[in-house]
Motif scaffolding. Structure first.
Motif, PDB file in Angstrom:
ATOM      1  N   VAL A   1     116.609  34.516  11.049  1.00  0.00           N
ATOM      2  CA  VAL A   1     116.369  34.695  10.390  1.00  0.00           C
ATOM      3  C   VAL A   1     115.383  36.290   9.966  1.00  0.00           C
ATOM      4  O   VAL A   1     115.535  36.102  10.966  1.00  0.00           O
ATOM      5  N   GLN A   2     114.557  36.179   8.870  1.00  0.00           N
ATOM      6  CA  GLN A   2     114.723  37.740   8.933  1.00  0.00           C
ATOM      7  C   GLN A   2     112.889  38.117   9.261  1.00  0.00           C
ATOM      8  O   GLN A   2     112.115  36.645   9.732  1.00  0.00           O
ATOM      9  N   PRO A   3     112.347  38.728   9.820  1.00  0.00           N
ATOM     10  CA  PRO A   3     111.016  38.733  10.211  1.00  0.00           C
ATOM     11  C   PRO A   3     109.856  38.386   9.296  1.00  0.00           C
ATOM     12  O   PRO A   3     110.548  38.644   8.052  1.00  0.00           O
ATOM     13  N   GLY A   4     109.186  37.210   8.774  1.00  0.00           N
ATOM     14  CA  GLY A   4     108.698  37.031   8.549  1.00  0.00           C
ATOM     15  C   GLY A   4     108.772  35.159   8.159  1.00  0.00           C
ATOM     16  O   GLY A   4     107.816  34.242   7.560  1.00  0.00           O
ATOM     17  N   GLY A   5     109.971  34.872   8.689  1.00  0.00           N
ATOM     18  CA  GLY A   5     110.585  33.736   8.018  1.00  0.00           C
ATOM     19  C   GLY A   5     110.118  32.730   9.328  1.00  0.00           C
ATOM     20  O   GLY A   5     109.608  33.070  10.047  1.00  0.00           O
ATOM     21  N   SER A   6     111.106  31.684   8.744  1.00  0.00           N
ATOM     22  CA  SER A   6     110.455  30.240   9.514  1.00  0.00           C
ATOM     23  C   SER A   6     111.459  28.866  10.135  1.00  0.00           C
ATOM     24  O   SER A   6     112.642  29.537   9.593  1.00  0.00           O
ATOM     25  N   LEU A   7     111.308  28.972  11.169  1.00  0.00           N
ATOM     26  CA  LEU A   7     112.950  27.987  11.676  1.00  0.00           C
ATOM     27  C   LEU A   7     112.048  26.866  12.214  1.00  0.00           C
ATOM     28  O   LEU A   7     111.145  27.185  12.829  1.00  0.00           O
ATOM     29  N   ARG A   8     112.769  25.577  12.646  1.00  0.00           N
ATOM     30  CA  ARG A   8     111.883  24.252  13.984  1.00  0.00           C
ATOM     31  C   ARG A   8     113.033  23.796  14.494  1.00  0.00           C
ATOM     32  O   ARG A   8     114.180  23.901  14.144  1.00  0.00           O
ATOM     33  N   LEU A   9     112.423  24.109  15.813  1.00  0.00           N
ATOM     34  CA  LEU A   9     113.435  24.290  16.842  1.00  0.00           C
ATOM     35  C   LEU A   9     113.334  21.727  17.292  1.00  0.00           C
ATOM     36  O   LEU A   9     112.714  21.939  17.385  1.00  0.00           O
ATOM     37  N   SER A  10     114.637  21.235  17.379  1.00  0.00           N
ATOM     38  CA  SER A  10     114.155  20.264  17.583  1.00  0.00           C
ATOM     39  C   SER A  10     114.583  20.082  19.546  1.00  0.00           C
ATOM     40  O   SER A  10     115.895  21.197  19.710  1.00  0.00           O
ATOM     41  N   CYS A  11     114.309  19.231  19.923  1.00  0.00           N
ATOM     42  CA  CYS A  11     114.496  18.794  21.486  1.00  0.00           C
ATOM     43  C   CYS A  11     114.655  17.277  21.429  1.00  0.00           C
ATOM     44  O   CYS A  11     113.369  16.343  21.364  1.00  0.00           O
ATOM     45  N   ALA A  12     116.381  16.467  21.589  1.00  0.00           N
ATOM     46  CA  ALA A  12     116.736  15.683  21.704  1.00  0.00           C
ATOM     47  C   ALA A  12     116.113  15.151  23.518  1.00  0.00           C
ATOM     48  O   ALA A  12     116.762  16.042  24.427  1.00  0.00           O
TER      49      ALA A  12
ATOM     50  N   ASP B   1     107.912  13.717  18.380  1.00  0.00           N
ATOM     51  CA  ASP B   1     108.429  12.368  17.562  1.00  0.00           C
ATOM     52  C   ASP B   1     108.862  11.053  18.537  1.00  0.00           C
ATOM     53  O   ASP B   1     109.239  11.244  19.171  1.00  0.00           O
ATOM     54  N   VAL B   2     107.327  10.294  19.464  1.00  0.00           N
ATOM     55  CA  VAL B   2     107.319   9.235  20.657  1.00  0.00           C
ATOM     56  C   VAL B   2     108.901   8.553  19.650  1.00  0.00           C
ATOM     57  O   VAL B   2     109.739   8.379  21.213  1.00  0.00           O
ATOM     58  N   GLY B   3     108.927   8.143  19.177  1.00  0.00           N
ATOM     59  CA  GLY B   3     109.911   7.085  18.626  1.00  0.00           C
ATOM     60  C   GLY B   3     111.474   7.785  18.614  1.00  0.00           C
ATOM     61  O   GLY B   3     111.765   6.731  19.322  1.00  0.00           O
ATOM     62  N   LYS B   4     111.192   8.768  17.980  1.00  0.00           N
ATOM     63  CA  LYS B   4     112.640   9.354  18.026  1.00  0.00           C
ATOM     64  C   LYS B   4     113.255  10.545  19.427  1.00  0.00           C
ATOM     65  O   LYS B   4     114.254  10.774  19.280  1.00  0.00           O
ATOM     66  N   SER B   5     111.918  10.284  20.323  1.00  0.00           N
ATOM     67  CA  SER B   5     112.917  10.550  21.686  1.00  0.00           C
ATOM     68  C   SER B   5     112.538  12.429  21.330  1.00  0.00           C
ATOM     69  O   SER B   5     113.732  12.852  22.188  1.00  0.00           O
ATOM     70  N   THR B   6     111.889  12.946  20.902  1.00  0.00           N
ATOM     71  CA  THR B   6     111.851  14.349  20.211  1.00  0.00           C
ATOM     72  C   THR B   6     110.733  15.450  20.044  1.00  0.00           C
ATOM     73  O   THR B   6     109.856  14.518  19.575  1.00  0.00           O
ATOM     74  N   VAL B   7     111.115  16.205  20.891  1.00  0.00           N
ATOM     75  CA  VAL B   7     110.359  17.602  20.893  1.00  0.00           C
ATOM     76  C   VAL B   7     110.776  18.416  19.644  1.00  0.00           C
ATOM     77  O   VAL B   7     111.587  19.139  19.375  1.00  0.00           O
ATOM     78  N   TYR B   8     109.366  18.987  18.545  1.00  0.00           N
ATOM     79  CA  TYR B   8     109.439  19.862  17.729  1.00  0.00           C
ATOM     80  C   TYR B   8     108.357  21.204  18.169  1.00  0.00           C
ATOM     81  O   TYR B   8     107.285  21.241  19.178  1.00  0.00           O
ATOM     82  N   LEU B   9     109.254  22.264  17.844  1.00  0.00           N
ATOM     83  CA  LEU B   9     108.409  23.537  17.550  1.00  0.00           C
ATOM     84  C   LEU B   9     108.898  24.375  17.084  1.00  0.00           C
ATOM     85  O   LEU B   9     109.508  24.642  15.901  1.00  0.00           O
ATOM     86  N   GLN B  10     107.741  23.982  15.341  1.00  0.00           N
ATOM     87  CA  GLN B  10     107.560  24.908  14.348  1.00  0.00           C
ATOM     88  C   GLN B  10     107.386  26.354  14.862  1.00  0.00           C
ATOM     89  O   GLN B  10     106.092  27.246  14.902  1.00  0.00           O
ATOM     90  N   MET B  11     108.115  27.255  14.240  1.00  0.00           N
ATOM     91  CA  MET B  11     107.796  28.701  14.173  1.00  0.00           C
ATOM     92  C   MET B  11     107.723  29.260  12.995  1.00  0.00           C
ATOM     93  O   MET B  11     108.828  29.500  12.116  1.00  0.00           O
ATOM     94  N   ASN B  12     106.713  29.636  12.311  1.00  0.00           N
ATOM     95  CA  ASN B  12     106.998  30.705  11.878  1.00  0.00           C
ATOM     96  C   ASN B  12     106.405  31.822  11.110  1.00  0.00           C
ATOM     97  O   ASN B  12     105.632  32.208  12.890  1.00  0.00           O
ATOM     98  N   SER B  13     106.001  32.839  10.631  1.00  0.00           N
ATOM     99  CA  SER B  13     105.711  33.935  10.392  1.00  0.00           C
ATOM    100  C   SER B  13     106.045  35.061  11.680  1.00  0.00           C
ATOM    101  O   SER B  13     105.577  36.172  12.951  1.00  0.00           O
ATOM    102  N   LEU B  14     107.919  34.556  11.999  1.00  0.00           N
ATOM    103  CA  LEU B  14     108.281  35.393  12.861  1.00  0.00           C
ATOM    104  C   LEU B  14     108.905  36.914  13.371  1.00  0.00           C
ATOM    105  O   LEU B  14     108.580  37.109  12.296  1.00  0.00           O
TER     106      LEU B  14
END
Length: 119
Positions: A12-23, A76-89
């Protein structure tokens, strides 16, 4: 057997965003304090964000100073998933990102997901 599977990284370019997931499997996510960690080339693995277990502490989030105001951890406990929203990278966010409990279970690190911030 506890297992963590990370996904969502990329280039991703500087200033961009990504959303990581962990099952998460093999553990009740609601009772775990979870963390996102990262390791850049030639550096120690560091904790960047954590979220306390929702049953006892009500999901309190904490962040490394370098990511405060830019990253958001959630679960999200129901999906058993942890997220990391990353902005302004930033280029200095480039690393392999992992999830684990906090403190980490040393024998169950996943493969991680590569995040590269570059123009």
């Amino acid at each position: 057997q506890v297992q963590f599977v990370e996904s969502g990284g990329g280039l991703v370019q500087p200033g961009g965003s990504l959303r990581l997931s962990c099952a998460v499997s093999g553990s009740r996510l609601s009772i775990e304090t979870m963390g996102w960690y990262r390791q850049a080339p030639g550096k120690e693995r560091e904790l960047v964000a954590s979220i306390s277990n929702s049953v006892t502490f009500g999901s309190v989030a904490n962040y490394h100073d370098s990511v405060k105001g830019r990253f958001t951890i959630s679960r999200d406990v129901g999906k058993s998933t942890v997220y990391l929203q990353m902005n302004s990278l930033k280029p200095e966010d480039t690393a392999v990102y992992y999830c684990n409990t906090r403190p980490p279970r040393p024998d169950v690190w996943g493969q991680g997901t590569q995040v590269t911030v570059s123009s």
